[in-house]
Design an enzyme around this catalytic site. Structure first.
Site, mmCIF file in Angstrom:
data_model
loop_
_atom_site.group_PDB
_atom_site.id
_atom_site.type_symbol
_atom_site.label_atom_id
_atom_site.label_comp_id
_atom_site.label_asym_id
_atom_site.label_seq_id
_atom_site.Cartn_x
_atom_site.Cartn_y
_atom_site.Cartn_z
ATOM 1 N N GLN A 55 0.941 -1.066 0.041
ATOM 2 C CA GLN A 55 0.018 -0.170 -0.080
ATOM 3 C C GLN A 55 0.806 1.203 0.016
ATOM 4 O O GLN A 55 1.837 1.381 0.661
ATOM 5 C CB GLN A 55 -1.082 0.033 1.264
ATOM 6 C CG GLN A 55 -1.910 -1.219 1.310
ATOM 7 C CD GLN A 55 -2.984 -0.670 0.368
ATOM 8 O OE1 GLN A 55 -3.284 0.332 -0.162
ATOM 9 N NE2 GLN A 55 -3.964 -1.717 0.140
ATOM 10 N N TYR B 270 -9.034 -11.652 -2.611
ATOM 11 C CA TYR B 270 -7.975 -10.747 -3.380
ATOM 12 C C TYR B 270 -7.078 -10.181 -2.158
ATOM 13 O O TYR B 270 -7.212 -8.832 -1.966
ATOM 14 C CB TYR B 270 -9.009 -9.420 -3.727
ATOM 15 C CG TYR B 270 -10.284 -9.577 -4.453
ATOM 16 C CD1 TYR B 270 -10.155 -9.677 -5.844
ATOM 17 C CD2 TYR B 270 -11.570 -9.991 -4.130
ATOM 18 C CE1 TYR B 270 -11.132 -10.038 -6.705
ATOM 19 C CE2 TYR B 270 -12.540 -10.165 -4.902
ATOM 20 C CZ TYR B 270 -12.380 -10.268 -6.322
ATOM 21 O OH TYR B 270 -13.599 -10.743 -7.014
ATOM 22 N N GLU C 246 -5.721 -15.070 -3.613
ATOM 23 C CA GLU C 246 -5.154 -13.938 -4.425
ATOM 24 C C GLU C 246 -4.380 -14.575 -5.909
ATOM 25 O O GLU C 246 -3.760 -15.632 -5.825
ATOM 26 C CB GLU C 246 -3.962 -13.182 -3.799
ATOM 27 C CG GLU C 246 -2.717 -12.544 -4.505
ATOM 28 C CD GLU C 246 -3.439 -11.401 -5.211
ATOM 29 O OE1 GLU C 246 -4.266 -10.594 -4.502
ATOM 30 O OE2 GLU C 246 -3.135 -11.179 -6.319
ATOM 31 N N ASP D 93 -11.638 -7.081 -1.418
ATOM 32 C CA ASP D 93 -10.888 -5.940 -1.663
ATOM 33 C C ASP D 93 -10.537 -5.975 -3.102
ATOM 34 O O ASP D 93 -9.249 -6.160 -3.307
ATOM 35 C CB ASP D 93 -9.732 -5.928 -0.659
ATOM 36 C CG ASP D 93 -9.074 -4.630 -0.953
ATOM 37 O OD1 ASP D 93 -9.550 -3.535 -1.612
ATOM 38 O OD2 ASP D 93 -7.822 -4.416 -0.394
ATOM 39 N N CYS E 35 -11.927 0.297 -3.923
ATOM 40 C CA CYS E 35 -11.359 1.482 -4.688
ATOM 41 C C CYS E 35 -12.239 2.240 -5.643
ATOM 42 O O CYS E 35 -11.766 3.101 -6.337
ATOM 43 C CB CYS E 35 -10.096 1.192 -4.698
ATOM 44 S SG CYS E 35 -9.946 -0.028 -6.220
HETATM 45 N N1 SAH Z 1 -6.052 -6.500 0.282
HETATM 46 C C1 SAH Z 1 -4.867 -6.343 -0.615
HETATM 47 C C2 SAH Z 1 -4.784 -6.271 -2.089
HETATM 48 C C3 SAH Z 1 -5.877 -5.376 -2.581
HETATM 49 S S1 SAH Z 1 -5.782 -4.811 -4.293
HETATM 50 C C4 SAH Z 1 -4.248 -5.005 0.206
HETATM 51 O O1 SAH Z 1 -4.964 -4.393 0.903
HETATM 52 O O2 SAH Z 1 -3.093 -4.900 0.250
HETATM 53 C C5 SAH Z 1 -6.531 -6.330 -5.059
HETATM 54 C C6 SAH Z 1 -5.926 -7.431 -5.354
HETATM 55 O O3 SAH Z 1 -6.619 -8.410 -6.048
HETATM 56 C C7 SAH Z 1 -4.499 -7.438 -6.422
HETATM 57 O O4 SAH Z 1 -3.417 -8.152 -5.172
HETATM 58 C C8 SAH Z 1 -4.856 -8.297 -7.415
HETATM 59 O O5 SAH Z 1 -3.722 -8.986 -7.738
HETATM 60 C C9 SAH Z 1 -5.966 -9.388 -6.900
HETATM 61 N N2 SAH Z 1 -6.838 -9.933 -7.954
HETATM 62 C C10 SAH Z 1 -7.320 -9.372 -9.142
HETATM 63 N N3 SAH Z 1 -8.350 -10.152 -9.631
HETATM 64 C C11 SAH Z 1 -8.434 -11.230 -8.976
HETATM 65 C C12 SAH Z 1 -9.130 -12.551 -8.731
HETATM 66 N N4 SAH Z 1 -9.861 -12.505 -9.862
HETATM 67 N N5 SAH Z 1 -8.993 -13.323 -7.749
HETATM 68 C C13 SAH Z 1 -8.123 -13.191 -6.990
HETATM 69 N N6 SAH Z 1 -7.262 -12.050 -6.573
HETATM 70 C C14 SAH Z 1 -7.364 -11.052 -7.581
#
Ligand code: SAH
Length: 458
Positions: free
Chosen positions: A288, A317, A338, A386, A413
């Site tokens: 982040q 995610y 993820e 997320d 977001c």
């Molecule tokens: N929760 C984490 C990351 C959020 S960003 C944090 O707060 O740091 C969103 C994340 O979703 C990214 O890491 C991206 O790689 C992942 N992502 C995107 N599409 C996805 C999917 N279909 N399944 C699982 N993860 C996914």
């Protein structure tokens, strides 16, 4: 039926701005036809010139302001404001927060048809400047010297500046000093059009809680001329540096980082904390960019998850496990999912680093892995999502509706996809109780939200 376009190119017209676009331009409507005008603010009356008209919308230029917004702050018209990523620099912070909060309310009503959800006042920063802990700055050459800053849109031209208003001073300083050292040593800049030259980008990351700095030198060539001297000077002139990394990106691409990474000096990672959780950050890992507000956001997520210590939680995610590890402190067990396998490796490492044993991580798409777990009898009491800007996959939302976790915590977001997904969950038996907007990116148009959604009892 196509309606006629009510304005013509080169018209001068008087308008009132109603809204802002995602790029921070003012939106004025003429008989319902939207015109996007850079530098116009909601509530302002102005004369504009119509520059371009398309089928559904057009563009204009601000000619004269008749009535200024009380939130306008005077700034010099600069390329930094226009293209450097601080689109809301001309709005006071109070005005920015108000705009973002309103935007969340409007979108939840308009797209989500959510009438009685509580939207709390947005949580902003005390000091909404110089918060970003990372920069990746393109390098060019001018008058025999290296320059670094940002690209002008749709061009190869680099604006030479280290005056970012949103990066931490340590980051601005690191980029500036590395640029100077490389320039003094005669290292050439990469040239996009000819695909020649060496130095493509300078990247810097800073652990705000630990004071540890990482410098990443990104080159086209595997060979880094003057390597030893470069390292020696960086160590001498940037005392906070703990890691110097060389990344090679030999491709013709606008992706910044290449696949080959080598530590030139110091550690492979730097460390930082969000709350009490420690994170190892490598050159390639996601982290982040505003850890101060990330803590605010995660604390809200934890509050909304309302854990007693008995729950099984799924964090879809999960990235490098940031939220999962936060939740693991209060849950019986957390499962993170993820899609990026390297992020899952980071998540596992971060769990070990903190001695957290009740978190497990799986690589794969949330919409594939979670339905599979559910079929195998593995359901969650609380589910946290997320997702990226496009929101949750429909298949995941349907699985949530069947799985019936008592609570869903949705970190988003993008208010538009949040509203869309909340409507699907509402229709599937859930109720959105409250939404908390958090300003993770002051001076930009981005807004983050965390929402609590509960299963209706009937
Ligand atoms: N929760 C984490 C990351 C959020 S960003 C944090 O707060 O740091 C969103 C994340 O979703 C990214 O890491 C991206 O790689 C992942 N992502 C995107 N599409 C996805 C999917 N279909 N399944 C699982 N993860 C996914």
């Amino acid at each position: 039926m196509n309606r006629p376009i009510p304005v013509t190119k080169n018209d001068y017209i008087d308008v009132v701005f109603e809204d802002l676009t995602h790029d921070g331009a003012g939106v004025a409507k003429v008989e319902g036809y939207p015109l996007f005008v850079p530098n116009g603010l909601p509530g302002e009356k102005a004369k504009i010139k119509v520059i371009k008209t398309g089928k559904g919308y057009g563009f204009g230029r601000l000619i004269e302001l008749y009535e200024k917004s009380p939130y306008r702050v005077d700034i010099a018209s600069s390329e930094r404001h226009k293209y450097g990523g601080t689109q809301l620099e001309h709005i006071s912070y109070e005005g920015q927060l108000k705009y973002k909060e309103n935007q969340v309310r409007q979108v939840l009503t308009r797209i989500g048809k959510l009438e009685d959800v509580i939207v709390h006042p947005i949580l902003g920063m005390d000091h909404p400047w110089h918060y970003r802990n990372k920069a990746q700055v393109p390098v060019g050459e001018k008058d025999g010297k290296l320059i670094a800053g940002f690209f002008k849109p749709r061009s190869h031209e680099i604006v030479d500046t280290n005056e970012s208003l949103i990066q931490l001073p340590e980051i601005n300083e690191a980029v500036q000093i590395v640029k100077e050292i490389a320039s003094e040593l005669g290292i050439s800049a990469y040239h996009e059009e000819s695909h020649k030259g060496v130095l493509r980008h300078i990247m810097a990351r800073f652990g705000q809680q630990t004071g540890e700095l990482m410098v990443v030198i990104i080159t086209r060539t595997a060979d880094l001329p003057q390597k030893d001297k470069l390292v020696e000077e960086i160590v001498a002139r940037l005392p906070k540096v703990k890691s110097i990394v060389h990344n090679v990106n030999s491709k013709r691409t606008n992706v910044i980082l290449g696949e080959k990474t080598k530590v030139l000096w110091g550690n492979e990672v730097i460390y930082d904390y969000i709350g009490d959780v420690k994170f190892a950050i490598s050159a390639l890992s996601f982290y982040q960019v505003n850890p101060v507000q990330t803590k605010v956001l995660y604390e809200k997520a934890l509050e909304y998850a309302d854990l007693s210590g008995e729950e099984k939680v799924i964090d879809a995610y999960c990235g490098i496990g940031t939220i999962s590890l936060f939740l693991a402190q209060k849950a019986r067990k957390v499962f993170g999912v993820e899609v990026v396998p390297e992020a899952i490796e980071d998540a596992k490492r971060n769990a070990a680093l903190n001695g957290i044993e009740n978190a497990e991580f799986a690589a794969g798409e949330a919409e594939v892995v979670i339905p599979k777990w559910y079929k195998e009898g593995n359901a969650a009491d609380v589910l946290v999502v997320d997702p990226p800007r496009k929101g949750c996959d429909e298949a995941l939302l349907q699985t949530i509706i069947e799985m019936k976790p008592k609570k869903v915590v949705y970190v988003s977001c993008n208010p538009a996809t949040l509203a869309r997904d909340l409507r699907i969950l509402e229709d599937g038996g859930y109720k959105t109780v409250e939404v908390q907007p958090v300003d993770m990116f002051p001076q930009t148009t981005h807004v983050e939200c965390v929402s609590q959604i509960v299963l209706r009892e009937n």
